[in-house]
Design an enzyme around this catalytic site. Structure first.
Site, short mmCIF file in Angstrom:
data_model
loop_
_atom_site.label_atom_id
_atom_site.label_comp_id
_atom_site.label_asym_id
_atom_site.label_seq_id
_atom_site.Cartn_x
_atom_site.Cartn_y
_atom_site.Cartn_z
N SER A 140 -0.14 4.09 2.89
CA SER A 140 0.09 4.11 4.14
C SER A 140 1.64 3.98 4.39
O SER A 140 2.37 3.69 3.42
CB SER A 140 -0.81 3.22 4.75
OG SER A 140 -0.76 1.94 4.49
N ASP B 167 -1.93 5.54 -5.38
CA ASP B 167 -2.11 4.91 -4.14
C ASP B 167 -2.50 3.53 -4.51
O ASP B 167 -3.91 3.38 -4.88
CB ASP B 167 -3.22 5.71 -3.32
CG ASP B 167 -3.62 4.88 -2.05
OD1 ASP B 167 -3.11 3.87 -1.61
OD2 ASP B 167 -4.58 5.20 -1.42
N TYR C 168 -7.70 4.10 8.66
CA TYR C 168 -7.94 4.25 7.11
C TYR C 168 -9.06 4.72 6.74
O TYR C 168 -10.04 5.08 7.62
CB TYR C 168 -7.91 2.60 6.62
CG TYR C 168 -6.39 1.84 7.00
CD1 TYR C 168 -5.42 2.26 6.00
CD2 TYR C 168 -6.27 1.39 7.96
CE1 TYR C 168 -4.04 1.64 6.37
CE2 TYR C 168 -4.93 0.62 8.25
CZ TYR C 168 -4.10 0.88 7.58
OH TYR C 168 -2.84 0.03 7.96
N THR D 129 -5.97 2.08 -2.68
CA THR D 129 -7.26 2.25 -3.23
C THR D 129 -7.60 1.83 -4.32
O THR D 129 -6.86 1.98 -5.39
CB THR D 129 -7.32 3.85 -3.11
OG1 THR D 129 -7.03 4.36 -1.90
CG2 THR D 129 -8.65 4.40 -3.53
N TRP E 105 1.56 -3.95 9.39
CA TRP E 105 0.70 -4.70 10.45
C TRP E 105 0.04 -6.04 9.99
O TRP E 105 -0.25 -6.02 8.87
CB TRP E 105 -0.23 -3.66 11.29
CG TRP E 105 -1.51 -3.54 10.35
CD1 TRP E 105 -1.57 -2.23 9.73
CD2 TRP E 105 -2.69 -4.17 10.45
NE1 TRP E 105 -2.81 -2.44 9.10
CE2 TRP E 105 -3.57 -3.44 9.32
CE3 TRP E 105 -2.95 -5.58 10.68
CZ2 TRP E 105 -4.69 -4.01 8.79
CZ3 TRP E 105 -4.19 -5.94 10.37
CH2 TRP E 105 -5.16 -5.16 9.45
N ASP F 44 0.90 -1.26 -0.02
CA ASP F 44 0.07 -0.12 -0.05
C ASP F 44 1.10 1.46 0.09
O ASP F 44 1.35 1.58 0.80
CB ASP F 44 -0.87 0.01 1.34
CG ASP F 44 -1.74 1.27 1.22
OD1 ASP F 44 -2.02 2.23 0.45
OD2 ASP F 44 -2.26 1.31 2.40
N ASN G 149 2.66 1.96 7.69
CA ASN G 149 2.77 0.83 8.61
C ASN G 149 2.86 -0.66 8.07
O ASN G 149 1.88 -0.81 7.28
CB ASN G 149 1.86 1.22 10.00
CG ASN G 149 2.16 2.36 10.83
OD1 ASN G 149 1.81 3.55 10.26
ND2 ASN G 149 2.72 2.30 11.90
#
Length: 304
Positions: free
Chosen positions: A35, A214, A75, A217, A39, A32, A37
């Protein structure tokens, strides 16, 4: 240079496999660029979204260290909360040591419908929640890539082929010249769009606008008035899709054309309350996309 084969989730998201820990535990993640991070779900998560996904067990990894910090990420469609830890993360065959990542304890309901277990953010550190160092930043500082860039494509003729390459570009996946676009801000992969035209007429972004590239998306997202203008200039007729006019995004003196190929007879346009446009997968799947941290530029070339 290392490449990671990706999987297509109904033209809505693209994900690949990574591993975390010693011995490695495998997870699918969305790569992505919207963003920063990394996780994944953890065994401490009781949300419905965690029930149907792989969960990380830190007790099974000899290299895991608890960071002692909580994590919350919002998000556009929901949030996750949890805590942070450090461990070895292998992405595309590249082992990134002491990588900080999030272990979810709760996840938004929409994540139950994701095929991917988690998210691997590829934007700039400024965007990272809890000041976590993004994976690609650690790749650079640990000298794990030849060049400080990554690239990818999501299309190969009529077939879906998704590939992300860390440390360089793959000329087998694009045609012609790469158009290099300087970033206007270094948080997202943010660029300036000069205008959007249909049949030579400006229908949106008159006078210029800001947009982010992005991969997380699916649609092209913009202010409501502009999206309405684009939609009225490009009304979808499911019986004559091939006769519809193309949308052209004018960026940094170059024209980037989105042909009238609407997947599942959808426009792929979505309105928002923000002035910041999002060029999501509907746009990206036409172009081989290069994200250069060395030059702080996005490169676009016709996908092969």
């Amino acid at each position: 240079v290392s490449s990671e084969q990706m999987t297509n989730d109904a033209d809505l998201a693209y994900f690949g496999v990574i591993s975390i820990g010693t011995p490695p535990q495998s997870f699918t993640v969305i790569f992505d660029t919207g963003s920063s991070n990394l996780w994944i779900p953890s065994i401490y998560c009781s949300s419905a979204a965690c029930a149907n996904h792989n969960k990380f067990n830190p007790g099974l990894s000899s290299t895991f260290k608890n960071a002692g910090k909580s994590l919350s990420i919002q998000y556009g469609t929901g949030s996750m909360t949890g805590f942070e830890g450090f461990d070895t993360v292998v992405v595309g065959g590249i082992p990134v040591k002491n990588q900080i990542f999030g272990l979810s304890q709760s996840e938004a309901p929409f994540m139950a419908h994701m095929k991917a277990d988690g998210i691997l953010g590829l934007a700039y550190p400024r965007l990272a929640a809890s000041q976590a160092t993004p994976v690609f930043d650690n790749m650079m500082t640990q000298h794990l890539v030849n060049q400080d860039m990554f690239s990818g494509c999501v299309r190969n003729g009529t077939l879906i082929l998704i590939m992300v390459t860390f440390g360089g570009v793959d000329p087998n996946h694009y045609y012609g010249q790469i158009a290099w676009i300087p970033l206007s801000s270094q948080m997202y992969w943010q660029i300036t769009v000069d205008s959007v035209t249909v049949n030579g007429q400006i229908v949106a972004c008159n006078g210029g606008c800001q947009a982010i590239v992005d991969t997380g998306t699916s649609n092209i997202v913009g202010p409501q008035a502009d999206i309405s203008s684009m939609a009225s200039a490009n009304v979808v007729n499911c019986n004559s899709i091939n006769n519809m006019p193309a949308m052209v995004f004018h960026i940094h003196g170059q024209a980037f054309t989105l042909p009238s190929t609407y997947y599942g007879c959808r426009t792929g346009l979505q309105s928002s309350n923000s002035d910041l446009w999002i060029l999501g997968d509907i746009f990206i799947r036409q172009y081989y996309s290069i994200f250069s941290r060395a030059q702080n530029m996005v490169g676009l070339a016709l996908a092969r």
